[in-house]
Motif scaffolding. Structure first.
Motif, PDB file in Angstrom:
ATOM      1  N   ASP C 228      30.577  28.602   3.608  1.00  0.00           N
ATOM      2  CA  ASP C 228      29.390  28.852   2.791  1.00  0.00           C
ATOM      3  C   ASP C 228      28.939  27.608   2.036  1.00  0.00           C
ATOM      4  N   TYR C 229      29.914  26.810   1.589  1.00  0.00           N
ATOM      5  CA  TYR C 229      29.503  25.687   0.752  1.00  0.00           C
ATOM      6  C   TYR C 229      28.733  24.615   1.522  1.00  0.00           C
ATOM      7  N   ARG C 231      26.504  25.483   3.727  1.00  0.00           N
ATOM      8  CA  ARG C 231      25.156  26.025   3.668  1.00  0.00           C
ATOM      9  C   ARG C 231      24.516  25.650   2.327  1.00  0.00           C
ATOM     10  N   THR C 232      25.333  25.725   1.266  1.00  0.00           N
ATOM     11  CA  THR C 232      24.828  25.340  -0.046  1.00  0.00           C
ATOM     12  C   THR C 232      24.345  23.886  -0.027  1.00  0.00           C
ATOM     13  N   ARG C 234      23.307  22.159   2.453  1.00  0.00           N
ATOM     14  CA  ARG C 234      22.060  22.050   3.204  1.00  0.00           C
ATOM     15  C   ARG C 234      20.901  22.569   2.364  1.00  0.00           C
ATOM     16  N   HIS C 247      30.261  16.300   2.668  1.00  0.00           N
ATOM     17  CA  HIS C 247      30.792  17.633   2.409  1.00  0.00           C
ATOM     18  C   HIS C 247      31.760  18.128   3.463  1.00  0.00           C
TER      19      HIS C 247
END
Ligand SMILES: Nc1ncnc2c1ncn2[C@@H]1O[C@H](COP(=O)(O)OP(=O)(O)OP(=O)(O)O)[C@@H](O)[C@H]1O
Ligand SMILES: Nc1ncnc2c1ncn2[C@@H]1O[C@H](COP(=O)(O)OP(=O)(O)OP(=O)(O)O)[C@@H](O)[C@H]1O
Ligand SMILES: [Mg+2]
Ligand SMILES: [Mg+2]
Lengths: 559, 343, 330, 328, 326
Positions: C228-229, C231-232, C234, C247
């Motif tokens: 998920d991070y 995606r964060t 991005r 990342h």
């Protein structure tokens, strides 16, 4: 049977360059003069950095087995029916550190062999021969320079005597030894400075007396450079052409062969015989441009019967006749490269003592190269009634042969199994990877048969028959002391050793050899040939009979 | 009112081994400044896919997108679906920001909070390190993190769930975006914390006059903060209207069913819940016609066979309240008359 | 942190102690006499007995073990009288085949093994991680396919096949990298000679390991990319390059650091085949030879050393992990 | 108009289907997934084929008409290389003859694989057994037993296994011979199997332990406890069926690993000894002829690589097919 | 109601989990006070709801009731018999009467067993053969919970979340239990499916008279299904109230805050209501506040709250643990 394959061109030797040797061994056995014993080490080390009092002649051909003086000025003066020997040192010989070599140094060198606990592995004839009393347990009362009683030291001082000018050394022996001076070709009688003796550690960096000295001694290589304190005038033997000698340890054998074959390092000589698989490439192909030797050695292979476990003579004989000697000889080489059928435990190279004993090999009409199955079967049938229990064991569970682990076992074991199976003998193998001799020399560990081989120390069967068939030499694998004929045999051996008439002695050895052969205390295998190969840059090589190696002292390189 | 976001005819599908997954099918929506638009729907109805489409975060190689998503940025209007990826990237975090469902996994565990926040600022304001630091502290303070300067040096695992969601909000606000997409921002949180976050979001919206696209399956949350609502079912919008329209005058059978399913805190006698039978359909083999028809309780009221045959259009009583259903519009109030919350 | 390290060090010491006891015990129940192996063909009972005393095999086992331990810290004297000699601390024993203290030999062997291991490590990390990143980046396209072919061969070809091929053909027959006879040279004195000497062993080892790392890196990066991070990141508007570099890598490479450290530790004793094939007189070859020759002091020493390196490396890995991943508290 | 409301019970889940996967067990699904992987299927066929061939070596060699022990010394030249065209590759000897003794290579490969496979299979089984038992005991019962097991596992994992096996080979083989458990190669096989498993089980047991631990936390285990289930039943009925995937993957990946390990030890001269034949022995034999008869080396090394490759690929395919992430 | 008349009763139940804190040479043990002295009497046929925030000890309490977790201290009395220290062998027959339903419909079913096997397991384990055979009874159960009995041989992965939850319920009711703990049985489900399951549970309760402890964090769901509601906070009971009474007259400040925080699906209510926003997060159960555990977040807290743990007192129709109840 010296095949003239050494294509040494008549060139003027050049000085300088590095002469490289390649070996798959991890190291030389020993560098400490007292402990050097194996042929290749002897040839190499005496050629370069260890001088002996007496030397074999450095020439090609059979005359090389005669003695010439080296550090000494003569080849020894015997007296008192060869119970006393005197040698005088050549003036001008020096140690690596520049000190003159004196009789005291030689005497000290001689003393070291007595401490077998620190300095093992060397030839121990001196301990048996010098006139020093033994204690109750049979060991010499002199225990070497490191830990001896006053009585021991006194006895040693009485047996080895230096003259007042410290130039002449006299050995007093406890018995007549006609060929005592041959022992002086061994560095076990070389000088060692007491002040520099490091005991065990002396093996790492012994002081040089020859033209080269040790510069580096690592697990990867041994590097020798010129010894500044050696001078040509005091050394009649050695011709030190190269500036540097480099011995590389631990190569893969295949790699080693490929280096020579492709002449990657022109100044390299292989320290080991090439792999059998590469013999054709070396000896039968025109593409190999380097040098090569293919010669007989004094090495005789045999498999010792553990007579205590195999007391049945018929079975031992049957195994001899059942063996497929031809297949094994042909295996990787045939007579051209592999060797010849053994006809005596004494090597034919020892022309004085050798005679085909008539039991082993060609003179025996019953003998066939590929095995005489009918004869072997007949012997087995006899054994069935003569020694039924052993017969049963041999044909069911089978006998076990100790062998040293090697890559050729994959091939030779099937050949042997097939051969013995022809008469119903089952053989099992026990490959031993570590500590082969300590294992098989231990009577409780030794199996029914143990593979071995022997090479004379010098051209006298006194360095063959006593060590192999009697406990005195310490190498008796056949456990034959319980045999009925043994006491008589033993007495005859002792008598032969003491016989100083060489011809009479030779006759006695021949008789003893024949007697032992008939008993099949050992199963003879092959007289071994050796091959040596080198690159295009190495010159001056010829086969040197005394140690069955090239004469390293005469090599030179074309840089 | 100016529109900040205009989604029209958005279709998203994912090719898979078993066939295309039609996650979003012909979705249109607008979002205006200062407004909260909610998308509600059950799990798998395509809510997250919609929000990721708006952010332009789908993997272009495994997603089929069509339609348009227009977002004004300064003088120009960018179409997230069709414009250059680099242009869209440049808008992310600046014009539109997003907060995710799971605050536990949405922050990078290896970096300090402060660094992650500052990074969001620095992407769009390269080199301005000092400002980034100031703004980080400011924003953390704004979302109610005590001792912000000190906490900025902490790592995410040193924060509780609610705090992390606050951090996520702070991160989304770093560049004062005009559009904030919140994908189930409170689902992973406890009710008391949820209340904190919802209040925080309302406050921030007022302060920045942002448009919020709120994605949730919780009708309670919708009722609490949404101005307008879109109800999704199997990738389709089945009804769209103001919050009051949806809660008090639902026009689609699915919306009705949804409202009836929710237990309410009441005094006295409790009514049996009206559940929707069956399961949501597979998005690969959607039922023909109206996707909800196999579960529809009121199917008999529609012209025979029409439900299974065609997908009804999204039409409605007014331009602001539209729905999909074959049951004649005039009949629906009567058909749905037992709606519990109806007033 | 400090307490963690000291605690783990104590633990490591205890483990090593148990390892050394285990090794001692195993050799103690040997069916034959280690003293008998110290002399060659001409072994008389007298010599065997003397050697037994010299090397301390005459003492009871626990005393031998005690002398061994004592020697590590205080050095040890072998033999008696004027032939006695001393191995200074840390003394792990005396190799009768080399006439040298084991520690002295170790000093010769260790640089070689370290050169092999470090060079191979660098090479395989560059190739393995590089290919892994490429494969992850271009998942499903030709670089991915190509790297998986590499992975398959790398993991399936035994080291001795690769090694022999390189040695016989590349080095000797084709003379691309001619065989070197200089023996060990250090990087500092002769960098080119050093590389020439070690390049083929490096390639051999790296080929086997790089495959593993390609596979591992690819999986690790793909897994991290699904977090998920990411995606964060991005969603912040970071470019794909930065997402990967800042990342993804740190999180994806952390487990690789662990793996690499442990593999490296394993190589300190475990490059046996490579060292044997290329005739590099390092720890591995030395051990193998000592096993053949039954050189017990060496085997005991190298075994303990190899276990020690693994144990210490484990400790370092744990500390590294705490540095890399703030969630890990030590 | 009349309002008609359908009764919810009438709704079957027939139309609201649960997707195309109907009526198949997880095993069947994995199998379907596996079958789709062409490379995996081919590799599996090769792997199984090779095992069958090696088990049936005596029959197979008889059918082909080759014999592993017949020597053909007469066709060898002085260096032991067959003088026949194509190094002896012919109808009678499909892979040619082994230099040195002129035995049939195919027959030797087939017979040689038997010990290699035996070692690999025995080691895998033993590792599997120890790892499974200790892993489940540690993971399921936890507590003190687990702590002790964990320490032992950590301890063993800190050993350089390959190194230890090399170092221990000679003394331990001698020891085994002395105890009379086995003699000669028997003792060497016992040694290899025992020590490879001894150092191998901790890896597997860790895997199983972590799986057992996470399974144990799954509610279906609690459900079984709530029904009054015994530990035995839980282990055998609830846990074990869920451990099949790691077991199968482990087996398919450790077989080639141990196969290669055996060959390495034989190659180093520490494993099985001649006259027995294994792939490692054949390989080390082949290195002697690598320049004079490269095809020997290439065939033997190629066979080993092929088999290891096939097993690895099968393992990978199985892992993909059984991936727990695709489980639901 | 007294302990004597209750079907099920717990007294002063605590469960402390020891957790390792990595120390230096010694491992310091810390205690998570998951459940810290709760008492509750449950009458036959009653449905008691337990609500509270995540981590407040609901699951631990529920599992301790059934001795799936060994309680640290306290008493569990079932049908007047103290079962706290019953050996597993003695406990086994009782297990038929005490059952549990789980939150996660995925992990509650063994993926490697068919539905038939899963539902018939209770019979097998308890050694009970129902009339007409196990298979028939299983199919009857499947029908009872609204599953197609023909799906007997299917595997869990072929069912949706709601269907799986029904399978779990079928398994739980197979042996006609008297007492069922439902641990968040609907939390993982979508609203529409959630309603199906709640209805099913209500039917079971009505038709079979099962006593249910219904655990959830969603107050509206709990309030909907329960007769009485227990509000927990940090391992302690804050308030026990009649479910109708709870909404109209919450006595504990925490209950009040909770009620105000739950958003209702009704915009009018939402627009007009005053939300009580609690500050901060739940304190760590490893080191709970002294005195009243809620005191750190309570707007009414006074000095006494921080020092003295409040007793459970009867206020109106509720029992409440507060120094200053409403
Ligand atoms: N990358 C993808 N590839 C294939 N299918 C996908 C992908 N992303 C989403 N889907 C599918 O699209 C459908 C819609 O997913 P989405 O995440 O939008 O649902 P959601 O409404 O957000 O549900 P939830 O409430 O569970 O978050 C789901 O069936 C999902 O499985
Ligand atoms: N086995 C365990 N070991 C240590 N701590 C535990 C254990 N089980 C639960 N806990 C802790 O006990 C506390 C109560 O946990 P419990 O699962 O009972 O809460 P809950 O109210 O059911 O929460 P949720 O709503 O998240 O399910 C939590 O802080 C949890 O971390
Ligand atoms: Mg979503
Ligand atoms: Mg819970």
């Amino acid at each position: 049977s010296v095949s003239a394959s050494a294509a040494t061109k008549k060139l003027t030797p050049q000085t300088g360059g590095t002469l490289t040797f390649l070996t798959h061994s991890p190291r030389l056995d020993h560098l400490d003069p007292t402990r050097i014993y194996t042929g290749r080490d002897l040839a190499f080390e005496t050629a370069y950095f260890v001088r002996t009092l007496v030397s074999f002649k450095h020439v090609a051909g059979p005359t090389s087995t005669s003695l010439v003086p080296d550090l000494a000025t003569n080849t020894g003066v015997p007296s008192n029916s060869a119970k006393q020997w005197r040698f005088t040192l050549r003036p001008g010989s020096k140690f690596q550190d520049g000190k003159d070599i004196t009789c005291a140094d030689v005497k000290y060198g001689v003393s070291r062999v007595f401490d077998q606990t620190v300095l093992g592995d060397g030839p121990t004839y001196m301990i048996n021969w010098l006139d020093i009393p033994v204690d109750k347990s049979g060991s010499s009362i002199y225990q070497g320079p490191f830990s001896s009683s006053a009585a021991g030291i006194a006895a040693f001082d009485k047996a080895v005597i230096c003259s007042a000018d410290n130039r002449t050394i006299t050995f007093k022996l406890g018995m007549s030894v006609g060929d005592f001076n041959y022992l002086l070709t061994y560095p076990v009688v070389s000088p060692v400075q007491k002040a520099h003796d490091l005991g065990d550690k002396y093996d790492l960096s012994p002081e040089a007396t020859g033209p080269y000295m040790i510069k580096e001694n690592t697990s990867a290589h041994l590097m020798l450079v010129r010894n500044p304190n050696w001078n040509k005038s005091s050394d009649p033997i050695r011709t030190p052409y190269p500036d540097q000698i480099l011995l590389n340890y631990g190569l893969d054998q295949q790699v080693q062969d490929q280096i020579i074959l492709s002449d990657s390092v022109p100044n390299a000589m292989s320290f080991d015989a090439p792999l059998p698989t590469n013999l054709k490439a070396f000896f039968e192909s025109s593409s190999f441009k380097g040098g090569k030797l293919n010669e007989d050695t004094a090495f005789v292979g045999y498999i010792a019967f553990n007579v205590k476990k195999m007391p049945c003579l018929q079975i031992r004989a049957a195994m001899y006749y059942a063996r497929n000697a031809k297949a094994l000889l042909d295996y990787a080489g045939g007579p051209t490269y592999n060797g010849s059928y053994t006809t005596s435990l004494t090597s034919p190279l020892n022309t004085v003592d050798y005679a085909a004993n008539g039991v082993w090999g060609p003179p025996n009409p019953d003998w066939k190269p590929e095995g005489n199955v009918a004869k072997a079967q007949a012997l087995m049938d006899e054994a069935k009634t003569a020694c039924p229990s052993e017969y049963k064991r041999v044909t069911t569970t089978g006998v076990t042969i100790d062998v040293r682990q090697s890559s050729t076992l994959t091939d030779t074991i099937p050949i042997n199994k097939a051969a013995f199976a022809r008469v119903g003998i089952v053989v099992n193998y026990n490959p031993i990877s570590a500590g082969y001799y300590p294992t098989v020399m231990n009577a409780s560990k030794q199996n029914d048969l143990s593979n071995s081989g022997w090479s004379q120390d010098w051209p006298n069967a006194s360095t063959v028959i006593p060590p192999l068939y009697t406990p005195e030499g310490g190498f008796d694998l056949s456990q034959n002391t319980g045999e009925a004929i043994y006491p008589a045999f033993h007495a005859a051996v002792l008598k032969a050793i003491g016989t100083s008439n060489r011809a009479a002695q030779a006759a006695q050895w021949k008789a003893l050899d024949k007697q032992a052969a008939a008993q099949f205390w050992v199963l003879p295998t092959l007289g071994i040939k050796t091959q040596v190969v080198w690159g295009t840059g190495v010159q001056g090589a010829y086969y040197w009979l005394p140690q069955g190696e090239p004469d390293y002292a005469k090599l030179w390189v074309t840089k | 009112m100016t529109s900040l976001l205009e989604i029209s005819n958005l279709r998203v599908s994912f090719p898979t081994d078993d066939g295309d997954v039609h996650a979003v099918d012909n979705l249109s929506l607008t979002l205006n400044a200062g407004e909260t638009v909610a998308i509600v729907g059950e799990s798998g109805s395509g809510k997250t896919v919609t929000s990721l489409s708006v952010m332009g975060l789908h993997n272009p190689r495994s997603t089929k997108l069509s339609g348009s998503i227009k977002i004004p940025d300064g003088d120009q209007v960018i179409d997230v679906v069709n414009d250059d990826a680099e242009k869209v990237r440049n808008m992310r975090g600046r014009v539109m920001s997003m907060i995710f469902q799971d605050p536990m996994s949405s922050l990078h565990p290896y970096f300090r909070i402060g660094k992650q926040l500052a990074e969001a600022y620095l992407v769009h304001n390269p080199g301005k390190k000092e400002e980034a630091r100031k703004r980080t502290v400011e924003m953390l303070d704004l979302v109610g993190i005590p001792e912000p300067a000190k906490r900025a040096k902490d790592y995410p695992h040193q924060f509780s769930g609610g705090m992390r969601q606050r951090v996520m909000i702070a991160m989304a606000l770093m560049n004062t975006p005009r559009v904030l997409i919140a994908d189930e921002p409170t689902t992973a949180l406890d009710v008391t914390v949820q209340a904190q976050i919802l209040t925080l979001m309302q406050g921030i919206q007022k302060e920045f006059n942002m448009g919020i696209l709120l994605i949730t399956h919780d009708l309670g949350v919708v009722a609490a903060i949404a101005d307008r609502v879109s109800v999704m079912y199997a990738g389709n919008i089945v009804e769209q209207g103001s919050a009051d329209d949806i809660f008090y005058r639902p026009m689609a059978p699915y919306t009705v069913g949804l409202l009836n399913s929710v237990p309410k805190i009441t005094y006295g006698e409790k009514q049996r819940l009206q559940s929707i039978a069956g399961q949501p359909p597979s998005l690969i083999n959607l039922p023909s016609g109206c996707a909800f028809s196999p579960r529809c309780t009121y199917i008999e009221n529609a012209p025979a066979g029409s439900c299974a045959a065609t997908l009804p259009d999204l039409v409605g009583v007014s331009s602001s309240h539209v729905s999909r259903c074959h049951i004649p519009e005039s009949d629906r109030p009567q058909v749905f008359s037992h709606v519990a919350g109806g007033k | 942190m400090l307490t963690f390290v000291s605690r783990r060090l104590v633990y490591a010491a205890i483990t090593l102690l148990i390892v050394s006891m285990a090794v001692y015990a195993i050799f103690a129940i040997l069916p034959f006499d280690p003293a008998a192996l110290t002399c060659g063909q001409h072994c008389t009972p007298l010599v065997i007995r003397a050697n037994r005393i010299k090397l301390g095999f005459d003492k009871p086992l626990w005393e031998q073990y005690w002398m061994f331990l004592h020697g590590i810290f205080a050095g040890r004297t072998y033999g008696v009288g004027s032939a006695a000699f001393h191995c200074p601390a840390p003394a792990f024993g005396y190799s009768f085949n080399d006439n040298m203290c084991v520690t002295e030999l170790l000093q010769q062997k260790l640089p070689i093994t370290l050169s092999v291991a470090i060079g191979a490590l660098i090479l395989w990390l560059i190739v393995g991680v590089g290919l892994g990143i490429l494969a992850a980046r271009f998942k499903g396209r030709w670089p991915d396919t190509a790297s998986s072919v590499f992975v398959l061969f790398g993991t399936s070809l035994p080291v001795f096949v690769t090694g022999l091929f390189l040695l016989i053909w590349v080095s000797i027959k084709w003379k691309i990298i001619p065989i070197s006879f200089l023996g060990y040279v250090s990087v500092f004195s002769d960098p080119i000679g050093f590389v020439k000497l070690f390049i083929l062993p490096w390639i051999t080892l790296a080929f086997a390991f790089a495959a593993l790392y390609t596979r591992f890196t690819r999986a690790s990066i793909l897994e991290t990319l699904g977090e998920d991070y990411i995606r964060t990141a991005r969603a912040k508007g970071l470019s794909e390059k930065k997402v990967l570099r800042i990342h993804t890598f740190r999180a994806a490479l952390a487990p690789i650091v662990t793996l690499a450290s442990l593999d490296f530790a394993g190589l300190i004793g475990g490059a046996i085949l490579t060292e044997t094939i290329f005739n590099l007189p390092g720890i591995g070859q030395w051990t193998l030879r000592s096993v053949y020759e039954f050189n017990l002091p060496v085997v005991v020493c190298t075994t303990i050393l190899a276990a020690g390196v693994v144990i210490i490396m484990n400790l370092i890995v744990d500390m590294l992990y705490a540095v890399l991943d703030p969630r890990v508290r030590i | 108009m009349a309002v008609k409301i359908r009764k919810s019970r009438e709704l079957s889940s027939s139309r609201a289907s649960t997707g195309p996967i109907v009526g198949r067990s997880p095993k069947q699904i994995a199998w379907t997934r596996f079958k789709r992987n062409k490379v995996g299927v081919v590799s599996a066929i090769i792997s199984v084929g090779v095992i069958v061939l090696s088990l049936l070596a005596p029959i197979v060699t008889r059918i082909i008409g080759v014999d592993p022990n017949t020597l053909h010394l007469d066709v060898l030249d002085v260096t032991g290389v067959p003088t026949l065209p194509h190094a002896g590759i012919s109808m009678a000897h499909p892979l040619g003859l082994i230099p040195g003794t002129g035995r049939d290579l195919l027959a030797q490969l087939l017979y040689g694989s038997r010990i290699s496979f035996m070692v690999a299979i025995l080691t895998t089984s033993l590792t599997l057994f120890i790892g499974l038992v200790l892993g489940i005991v540690g993971g399921y019962f936890r507590g003190r037993v687990d702590a002790v097991l964990g320490r032992i596992t950590d301890f063993l994992l800190s050993f350089p296994a390959f190194f230890m096996i090399v170092a221990l080979s000679t003394p331990m083989v001698d020891r085994i011979q002395q105890t009379g458990i086995a003699k000669g190669n028997g003792a060497r096989i016992v040694f290899l199997v025992f020590f490879l498993s001894f150092f191998g089980w901790p890896y597997f047991s860790r895997l199983i332990r972590s799986q057992a631990m996470s399974l144990r936390e799954r509610d279906f285990v609690t459900a079984a406890q709530a029904m009054g289930s015994s530990n035995r039943r839980i282990i055998f009925r609830e846990l074990l069926p869920n451990l099949w995937a790691p077991v199968i993957v482990f087996v398919s990946l450790s077989l080639p690993g141990y196969l290669a390990a055996e060959s390495v030890f034989s190659f180093l001269g520490l494993g099985i000894q001649p006259p027995a034949s294994t792939w490692g022995i054949l390989l080390s034999n082949a290195t002697r002829f690598v320049t004079t008869m490269p095809q020997f080396f290439i065939i033997v090394a190629g066979s080993l690589v092929l088999v290891v490759l096939a097993f690895n690929l099968t393992g990978d395919a199985l892992r993909d097919a059984l991936d727990p992430r695709n489980d639901r | 109601m007294s302990t004597e008349t209750a079907l099920f009763s717990i007294q002063n139940l605590t469960k402390h989990f020891p957790v390792k804190k990595s120390g230096v040479f010694n491992n310091q043990k810390a205690l998570v006070k998951a459940v810290d002295g709760i008492s509750l009497d449950i009458a036959e046929g009653e449905t008691v709801g337990i609500v509270g925030e995540s981590g407040c000890g609901k699951t631990t309490a529920g599992r301790s009731f059934l001795k799936l977790i060994e309680p640290t201290s306290g008493k569990i009395i079932y049908k007047g018999e103290d079962i706290t220290n019953l050996k597993p062998g003695k406990m086994r027959p009782l297990r038929a009467e005490l059952q549990i339903i789980f939150q996660d419909p995925y992990s509650a079913l063994n993926p490697r067993q068919t539905i038939g096997n899963i539902i018939s397991a209770p019979f097998e384990i308890q050694g009970i053969t129902p009339d007409g055979g196990v298979k028939k009874e299983v199919q009857r159960l499947m029908e009872r919970v609204g599953l197609n009995p023909e799906h007997f041989n299917r595997y869990p992965h072929e069912f949706s979340g709601g269907q799986r939850q029904r399978i779990g319920i079928a398994r739980a009711i197979a042996l006609k239990p008297k007492f069922v703990v439902a641990d968040e049985p609907v939390s993982a489900l979508d609203v529409s499916i959630q309603a199906q399951v709640i209805n099913l549970l209500e039917d079971l309760k009505r038709e079979d008279g099962i006593t249910i402890v219904f655990i959830a964090h969603d107050l509206s769901v709990v309030q909907h299904i329960s007769d009485r509601v227990v509000v927990m906070y940090l391992g302690k009971i804050m308030e026990i109230s009649d479910s109708n009474n709870l909404y109209s007259a919450p006595r504990h400040p925490y209950t009040k805050a909770l009620l105000s925080a739950v958003p209702q699906a009704d915009p009018h209510i939402e627009r007009t209501r005053e939300r009580i926003i609690l500050s901060g997060d739940l304190p760590s159960p490893m080191n709970p506040p002294s005195g009243c555990v809620f005191s750190t977040r309570c707007w009414k807290a006074q000095d006494i709250c921080h020092s003295k743990t409040p007793e459970m007192v009867q206020v109106g129709q509720s029992q409440v643990a507060c120094h200053f109840p409403e």
